[in-house]
Design an enzyme around this catalytic site. Sequence first.
Site, mmCIF file in Angstrom:
data_model
loop_
_atom_site.group_PDB
_atom_site.id
_atom_site.type_symbol
_atom_site.label_atom_id
_atom_site.label_comp_id
_atom_site.label_asym_id
_atom_site.label_seq_id
_atom_site.Cartn_x
_atom_site.Cartn_y
_atom_site.Cartn_z
ATOM 1 N N LEU A 1 54.129 67.523 34.039
ATOM 2 C CA LEU A 1 54.239 68.981 34.216
ATOM 3 C C LEU A 1 55.462 69.345 35.045
ATOM 4 O O LEU A 1 55.346 69.578 36.237
ATOM 5 C CB LEU A 1 53.000 69.468 34.962
ATOM 6 C CG LEU A 1 52.101 70.394 34.182
ATOM 7 C CD1 LEU A 1 51.501 69.622 33.034
ATOM 8 C CD2 LEU A 1 51.011 70.946 35.060
ATOM 9 N N ALA A 2 56.621 69.399 34.426
ATOM 10 C CA ALA A 2 57.810 69.729 35.202
ATOM 11 C C ALA A 2 58.896 70.202 34.250
ATOM 12 O O ALA A 2 59.410 69.422 33.452
ATOM 13 C CB ALA A 2 58.281 68.515 35.997
ATOM 14 N N GLU A 3 59.237 71.461 34.346
ATOM 15 C CA GLU A 3 60.204 72.029 33.410
ATOM 16 C C GLU A 3 61.610 71.490 33.651
ATOM 17 O O GLU A 3 62.384 71.295 32.707
ATOM 18 C CB GLU A 3 60.194 73.555 33.489
ATOM 19 C CG GLU A 3 58.968 74.201 32.858
ATOM 20 C CD GLU A 3 57.677 73.974 33.630
ATOM 21 O OE1 GLU A 3 57.742 73.548 34.806
ATOM 22 O OE2 GLU A 3 56.601 74.200 33.067
ATOM 23 N N PHE B 1 57.644 80.367 32.962
ATOM 24 C CA PHE B 1 57.670 79.039 33.572
ATOM 25 C C PHE B 1 58.959 78.293 33.272
ATOM 26 O O PHE B 1 59.071 77.090 33.482
ATOM 27 C CB PHE B 1 56.467 78.205 33.106
ATOM 28 C CG PHE B 1 55.174 78.936 33.270
ATOM 29 C CD1 PHE B 1 54.948 79.702 34.407
ATOM 30 C CD2 PHE B 1 54.197 78.895 32.296
ATOM 31 C CE1 PHE B 1 53.767 80.409 34.575
ATOM 32 C CE2 PHE B 1 53.011 79.601 32.450
ATOM 33 C CZ PHE B 1 52.797 80.355 33.591
ATOM 34 N N GLN C 1 56.058 76.384 28.005
ATOM 35 C CA GLN C 1 54.756 76.931 27.623
ATOM 36 C C GLN C 1 54.742 78.466 27.573
ATOM 37 O O GLN C 1 54.230 79.059 26.629
ATOM 38 C CB GLN C 1 53.701 76.418 28.589
ATOM 39 C CG GLN C 1 52.329 76.415 28.014
ATOM 40 C CD GLN C 1 51.446 75.381 28.669
ATOM 41 O OE1 GLN C 1 51.041 75.543 29.811
ATOM 42 N NE2 GLN C 1 51.164 74.300 27.980
ATOM 43 N N PHE C 2 55.291 79.064 28.594
ATOM 44 C CA PHE C 2 55.475 80.517 28.633
ATOM 45 C C PHE C 2 56.819 80.773 29.296
ATOM 46 O O PHE C 2 57.222 80.031 30.192
ATOM 47 C CB PHE C 2 54.377 81.204 29.459
ATOM 48 C CG PHE C 2 53.059 81.364 28.748
ATOM 49 C CD1 PHE C 2 52.760 82.516 28.027
ATOM 50 C CD2 PHE C 2 52.114 80.355 28.805
ATOM 51 C CE1 PHE C 2 51.546 82.661 27.377
ATOM 52 C CE2 PHE C 2 50.888 80.499 28.156
ATOM 53 C CZ PHE C 2 50.602 81.655 27.447
ATOM 54 N N HIS D 1 53.247 85.690 32.043
ATOM 55 C CA HIS D 1 52.986 85.335 30.651
ATOM 56 C C HIS D 1 53.522 86.375 29.666
ATOM 57 O O HIS D 1 53.165 86.347 28.499
ATOM 58 C CB HIS D 1 51.482 85.157 30.417
ATOM 59 C CG HIS D 1 50.894 83.965 31.103
ATOM 60 N ND1 HIS D 1 50.695 83.910 32.454
ATOM 61 C CD2 HIS D 1 50.458 82.775 30.620
ATOM 62 C CE1 HIS D 1 50.154 82.747 32.777
ATOM 63 N NE2 HIS D 1 50.005 82.031 31.683
ATOM 64 N N GLU E 1 54.773 70.439 27.551
ATOM 65 C CA GLU E 1 53.431 70.315 28.117
ATOM 66 C C GLU E 1 52.390 70.657 27.055
ATOM 67 O O GLU E 1 52.478 71.710 26.425
ATOM 68 C CB GLU E 1 53.301 71.260 29.322
ATOM 69 C CG GLU E 1 54.230 70.848 30.458
ATOM 70 C CD GLU E 1 54.525 71.962 31.463
ATOM 71 O OE1 GLU E 1 53.863 73.007 31.420
ATOM 72 O OE2 GLU E 1 55.442 71.771 32.277
ATOM 73 N N PRO F 1 61.745 76.783 36.735
ATOM 74 C CA PRO F 1 61.968 75.459 37.331
ATOM 75 C C PRO F 1 63.000 74.653 36.523
ATOM 76 O O PRO F 1 63.610 73.730 37.047
ATOM 77 C CB PRO F 1 60.591 74.796 37.275
ATOM 78 C CG PRO F 1 59.628 75.937 37.229
ATOM 79 C CD PRO F 1 60.334 77.034 36.471
#
Lengths: 342, 402
Positions: free
Chosen positions: A73-75, A101, A97-98, A144, A44, A104
């Site tokens: 946007l989908a892990e 997250f 990203q972090f 985060h 992302e 998923p």
Amino acid sequence: MAAPVKSPVDGAVPAMQKLTIGKALNLGLRAAMEADDKVIVLGEDVGKLGGVFRITDGLQKDFGEQRVLDTPLAESGIIGTAVGLAVRGFRPVCEIQFEGFIFPGFDQISSQLAKLHYRTQGKVKVPVVVRVPFGGGIGAVEHHSESPESLFAHIPGLKVVSCSNPADAYWMIQQAIDCDDPVLFFEPKRLYHNGQLKSEVDTTTPPGPLFASRVVRQGTDCTLVAYGPSVKVCLDAAEAAAEEGRSLEVIDLRTISPLDLAPVFESVRRTGRLVAVSEASSESSITSEIAARVQQECFYSLEAPVLRATGFDTPYPPSKLEEHFLPDLDRVLHTVDRAMGW
Amino acid sequence: MPSPEQWTHPEPGEGPAAQAAQPSREQVIAGLRNTDAGGAEVTQLLTPEGERIASPQFDRYISDVDPEALRGLYRDMVLVRRADREANAMQRQGQLGIWVPLLGQEAAQVGSGRALKPQDMAFPSYREHGVAYTRGVDFKELLGIFRCTDHGGWDFQAHGFHPYTIVIGNQVLNAAGYAMGQKFEGKVGDDDGEATIVYFGDGATSQGDVHEGFVWAAVYDAPLVFFCQNNQWAISEPTERQSRLPLYQRARGYGFPGIRVDGNDVLACLAVTRWALEECRHGNGPVLIEAFTYRMDAHTTTDDPTRYRLSDELEVWKHKDPIERVRVHLARSGFADQAWFDQIQAEADAFAADLREFCFNMPEPPPERVFANVYAEPSPVLDAQRDEYLSYLAGFVEAGER
Ligand SMILES: Cc1ncc(C[n+]2csc(CCOP(=O)(O)OP(=O)(O)O)c2C)c(N)n1
């Protein structure tokens, strides 16, 4: 054993450079992409934005949208498609990203990425790297600042590593990409742009193999073992301890799975004491594993039980409280005191 | 260019030859971005120029909105925007760790939030400060999250406003479950029925959780309104990174109605959300609403939109400002004069000043908070960890440090 890292195209990266960890990762990715056009980056905001930490900065501009993919946007999607791309012969490098997250995508990581090679009796290789900025100390909101690496180390079929300095960042990311097994690459986000750590990186020769821990400071009284962001804390603690006449040895684990504990055993046999340091909660963690293995291997050398300085067994707190949660220099030294006073 | 209606529903039996008639990439993107005022796709009741458009379908849902109510909606939006700007400034001054701006999304949030009844439940993402306000959650209660002193501590049951969720899409399934509960308890069926609304962004529509939420709500007939604020961007990624067709049209594939509303039109957002909630209350739910709007500021205060956003895009959207059009409408209709607008502005300034003072004086949480409320039941192990840590800290106090 993975093939040796191919050197980047001449002139792509100057031989010696003063780099931060963030910049070293960026150049490492660049070198890997130059060396092999099957290496693709996906995640992302990794394109125009260069990732929220700018680790992929400029890559899309130079390698195009088909090698640096801004994904939906989908892990689960990111990891799952990376598995498919790897089966097809690509070497995908996913950015999460972090760390908070990644979940998923946990299903794809544990069910597919980690098991495909085993399940196909070695017929399918899945050389996927999943880059995960992790750890606290940046004053962020929920999700985060976490340290979920133990969860992944517990999954057979995955390799898990973390770097703590620019030279390792530059080389380990390339070695991870070159590895034929899936590698979870945990990046110490609070050190990304830390100027104190900026150092000269030799871009011609790797400092050593990927799956090996390393003594980064020698000492005689007590051994500290850590990885990622905690390595700097331990080095600072060792520096402070030295002023008081105490000699601490520091080992950077570097590889979390497989754990390379030989240097740790060797060190503990000399110092007789071990403090394992990590930001992650302590229960059922990598530091638990270290404690178990060291008492098994070094039982007769130990002068004190293996002690740990870790995050507490609570969710990561609101960041105004993170100084309490994170094992800092004082807490590390306090734990060393306990080990010494046993 | 064929209308989206044509290209999203190809005739059965179309062979490869017909592929030539498929839309080009540019046409697909144009379809995603088609916002023509009053066009077939967008429900709009108040134009950017402040003109009221009659709607046979939706007027009855706002028949109670008299001049006073309209002034109320205007006031809501002005206060919410002013508070948002204040929080943004406070972040810049280091008083907040981060801020998630809602600039430009006031109408979507106030309109949909005001459509809710007390018995309804809202599941927000992390940008829904305007919805929080309409649910009676004090703006001050949001600040702790962004000052990083807590994760959100309001009484969510009392307000009908669930805690914020940062993990993209997570809350959608939770909302589906909550709505299923409302249904299982027999709380749907008439005007007094209950309903749930869940907020998420255009980026979130790619997450598995959101798709699963669609499936669950559909197969259990859950009274759930999916409220997607399509603000055109998911950090740096535009909507065309998430979808090939306008988001509201996805609903059809799951078996419930989808509708696109002008998200900068507070009246349309109010009317359409009321309609959708009524559907749910009466047991006909779920419904997907795509509020077509725009994020006029950065994604968060750590984001740099100049890296990806075109500045002329921002200029275009400024002309569609959700507050300005209500102001023009009120003024033109003689429903409000300058003195009244000035009074609202003064009220907003006072609201912001109060917020600022509160923020500056917010107490730091004590260290024992780290260990509090991890479990509902007592945890002796954690109690021991806490006691040990507190006595370690006490050592510093005695030594005069820390
Ligand atoms: C599962 C997950 N992945 C990534 C992120 C990081 N992230 C935070 S906000 C965001 C973009 C969300 O865009 P959208 O859903 O359109 O909502 P908006 O912020 O525009 O309102 C991303 C990628 C996250 N919070 N959760």
